[in-house]
Design a protein around this motif. Structure first.
Motif, PDB file in Angstrom:
ATOM      1  N   PHE A  64       0.785  -1.385  -0.114  1.00  0.00           N
ATOM      2  CA  PHE A  64      -0.067  -0.109   0.140  1.00  0.00           C
ATOM      3  C   PHE A  64       0.990   1.127  -0.089  1.00  0.00           C
ATOM      4  O   PHE A  64       0.535   2.527  -0.415  1.00  0.00           O
ATOM      5  CB  PHE A  64      -0.553   0.144   1.044  1.00  0.00           C
ATOM      6  N   ASP A  65       2.155   0.927   0.483  1.00  0.00           N
ATOM      7  CA  ASP A  65       2.968   2.202   0.266  1.00  0.00           C
ATOM      8  C   ASP A  65       3.046   2.669  -1.204  1.00  0.00           C
ATOM      9  O   ASP A  65       3.599   3.489  -0.959  1.00  0.00           O
ATOM     10  CB  ASP A  65       4.453   1.855   0.783  1.00  0.00           C
ATOM     11  N   PHE A  66       2.667   1.461  -2.113  1.00  0.00           N
ATOM     12  CA  PHE A  66       3.005   2.249  -3.308  1.00  0.00           C
ATOM     13  C   PHE A  66       2.426   2.865  -4.222  1.00  0.00           C
ATOM     14  O   PHE A  66       2.470   3.358  -5.267  1.00  0.00           O
ATOM     15  CB  PHE A  66       3.602   0.911  -4.381  1.00  0.00           C
ATOM     16  N   LEU A  67       1.823   2.779  -3.498  1.00  0.00           N
ATOM     17  CA  LEU A  67      -0.534   3.063  -3.996  1.00  0.00           C
ATOM     18  C   LEU A  67      -0.791   4.273  -3.593  1.00  0.00           C
ATOM     19  O   LEU A  67      -0.726   5.503  -3.635  1.00  0.00           O
ATOM     20  CB  LEU A  67      -1.374   2.184  -3.644  1.00  0.00           C
ATOM     21  N   LEU A  68      -0.041   4.851  -2.261  1.00  0.00           N
ATOM     22  CA  LEU A  68      -0.565   6.077  -1.985  1.00  0.00           C
ATOM     23  C   LEU A  68       1.559   6.968  -1.047  1.00  0.00           C
ATOM     24  O   LEU A  68       1.273   8.229  -1.291  1.00  0.00           O
ATOM     25  CB  LEU A  68      -0.885   6.001  -0.432  1.00  0.00           C
ATOM     26  N   GLY A  69       2.200   5.824  -1.166  1.00  0.00           N
ATOM     27  CA  GLY A  69       3.968   6.803  -0.541  1.00  0.00           C
ATOM     28  C   GLY A  69       4.369   7.433  -1.628  1.00  0.00           C
ATOM     29  O   GLY A  69       3.460   8.116  -3.109  1.00  0.00           O
ATOM     30  N   ARG A  70       5.004   8.669  -1.718  1.00  0.00           N
ATOM     31  CA  ARG A  70       5.014  10.021  -2.462  1.00  0.00           C
ATOM     32  C   ARG A  70       6.893   9.097  -2.870  1.00  0.00           C
ATOM     33  O   ARG A  70       7.471   8.563  -3.337  1.00  0.00           O
ATOM     34  CB  ARG A  70       5.566  11.055  -1.657  1.00  0.00           C
ATOM     35  N   GLY A  71       7.376  10.395  -4.414  1.00  0.00           N
ATOM     36  CA  GLY A  71       8.308   9.398  -4.195  1.00  0.00           C
ATOM     37  C   GLY A  71       8.440   8.690  -5.236  1.00  0.00           C
ATOM     38  O   GLY A  71       9.573   8.400  -5.545  1.00  0.00           O
ATOM     39  N   LEU A  72       7.609   8.349  -6.003  1.00  0.00           N
ATOM     40  CA  LEU A  72       7.565   7.247  -7.407  1.00  0.00           C
ATOM     41  C   LEU A  72       6.924   7.845  -8.417  1.00  0.00           C
ATOM     42  O   LEU A  72       6.050   8.337  -8.531  1.00  0.00           O
ATOM     43  CB  LEU A  72       6.766   5.662  -6.258  1.00  0.00           C
ATOM     44  N   ASN A  73       7.328   7.393  -9.604  1.00  0.00           N
ATOM     45  CA  ASN A  73       6.706   7.759 -11.090  1.00  0.00           C
ATOM     46  C   ASN A  73       6.608   6.651 -11.040  1.00  0.00           C
ATOM     47  O   ASN A  73       6.126   5.156 -10.672  1.00  0.00           O
ATOM     48  CB  ASN A  73       7.988   7.833 -11.702  1.00  0.00           C
TER      49      ASN A  73
END
Length: 397
Positions: free
Chosen positions: A131-140
């Motif tokens: 879920f960090d990849f859904l909501l987290g910042r800093g990723l294209n």
């Protein structure tokens, strides 16, 4: 008598300059250089590359680029029928080339690299989930999608790898860890020990680490992008060193170029804790950086025999590495490096603090590393070992 050997490689090896870039599998290209010197071997190399299937002979080696869109076992079998090898070597048990084992009577030996089941087990650092990849910042968007799909993807690949290992009779590897995994999944398989060739720059540049008492500490790490490679551990350890010691340190990290996701996730920013993200560099630059640093830190949560550790040892820079996977086969604690527990930034920070100016210990580790690494990665020894493995398998047939 001429022996025809066909490789199914995860890189283009010497076919493309990609093989000489960071994370490009340069050790396979180095192994090809070794095999090229054996007059009794005719080598073919098949690999994923470009958009069309092809066949090309360069300097006596037959290359089979396979379209990146083609994952079809029928194409692999066409290549086998074309080259007519006596023996097939597959680099890695975790890729789709492993399907070959169940479709040919030609002896197949799998050269172990990493292993997906243990990587699946250690996929995300503590406190991280999909879920960090859904909501987290800093990723294209690409990295975000990759992170979201990581767990189910690794689960599927782990099942495929176990199936592949069960279907193959012969394996070669270089650590007690990969040997144990083969024995776990396929107790009837035969396992051969074969060390890895290092990239030419590390062997031919005649560079070597030397202790310098400057008062400054230069820590260096060479890692790659997967979540389990320990970027978070670097940030956490650097924060502890910054908060609880007076050490004047800089931590240079090569191999990754963007760690904003980890910075946002853990609230630790590289510029605040003396971490410098340096991206990918050429092998000659990396040799110089290693030789001019104080210690090398390998923070991965799982690994077999990381090339970066082997290369650091060959140059003699004292290695601090996590006690995971096959790393203990490379690092004997306080002899050819120092081991510390995975996900333990406090222990790592205390080790850095206690050893950085211990000239006697660091020089002792350096000398022992160089001695064992030069023996382990000797090209002539690797050539002899590989030939013996091929001949042993063919003699059994």
């Amino acid at each position: 008598m001429l022996m025809r050997v066909l490789w199914f490689s995860v890189t283009p090896s010497l076919y493309s300059s990609f093989s000489n870039s960071h994370n490009g599998g340069g050790w396979i290209a180095s192994l090809e250089n070794i095999v090229r010197s054996v007059q009794s071997i005719s080598l073919g190399v098949a690999f994923k590359f470009g958009e069309v299937d092809d066949r090309e002979t360069i300097d006596g080696v037959t290359y089979f680029p396979i379209s990146l869109k083609n994952n079809c076992i029928s194409r692999y079998l066409e290549i086998i029928n074309d080259f007519k090898p006596d023996i097939i070597q597959i680099f890695g048990s975790e890729n789709e080339f492993g399907e070959i084992c169940a479709h040919t009577d030609i002896p197949v030996v799998i050269h172990m690299q990493g292993s997906i089941p243990p990587c699946h087990n250690a996929l995300f650092p503590v406190g991280m989930n999909k879920f960090d990849f859904l909501l987290g910042r800093g990723l294209n968007w690409r990295r975000r999608l990759m992170g979201w799909r990581s767990e189910p993807s690794f689960r599927r690949r782990a099942k495929r790898e176990i199936k592949t290992i069960k279907a193959c009779n012969y394996f070669m590897g270089r650590t007690e860890w990969d040997k144990a995994l083969v024995n776990l999944f396929n107790p009837d398989a035969e396992y051969f020990h074969c060390d890895e060739a290092l990239r030419d720059a590390f062997i031919n540049m005649n560079k070597q680490w030397k202790y310098t008492d400057s008062g400054d500490i230069k820590i260096i790490s060479v890692i790659s992008n997967p979540w389990y490679k320990g970027v978070d551990l670097i940030l956490k350890t650097a924060k502890i060193l910054k908060s609880f010691t007076n050490l004047n340190f800089q931590w240079n990290v090569f191999g990754v170029s963007d760690i904003r996701f980890y910075e946002y996730k853990y609230g630790i920013y590289e510029k605040d804790v003396n971490v410098n993200i340096r991206g990918s560099v050429g092998k000659e630059v990396l040799v110089n950086e290693l030789c001019n640093s104080t210690i090398y830190v390998h923070p991965s949560y799982i690994d077999n025999s990381p090339n970066s550790v082997c290369e650091a040892q060959y140059l003699g820079i004292p290695v601090l590495a996590t006690f995971v996977g096959g790393v203990p086969s490379l690092v004997k604690n306080y002899e050819t490096g120092i081991l510390f527990p995975a996900n333990d930034p406090y222990t790592l920070a205390s080790i850095v603090k206690s050893v950085y100016n211990d000239k006697e210990l660091l020089e002792k580790i350096s000398s022992s590393e160089i001695s064992i690494a030069k023996a382990r990665h000797n090209p002539d020894t690797i050539k002899s070992t590989l030939l013996n493995i091929y001949n042993s398998i063919l003699n059994e047939k």
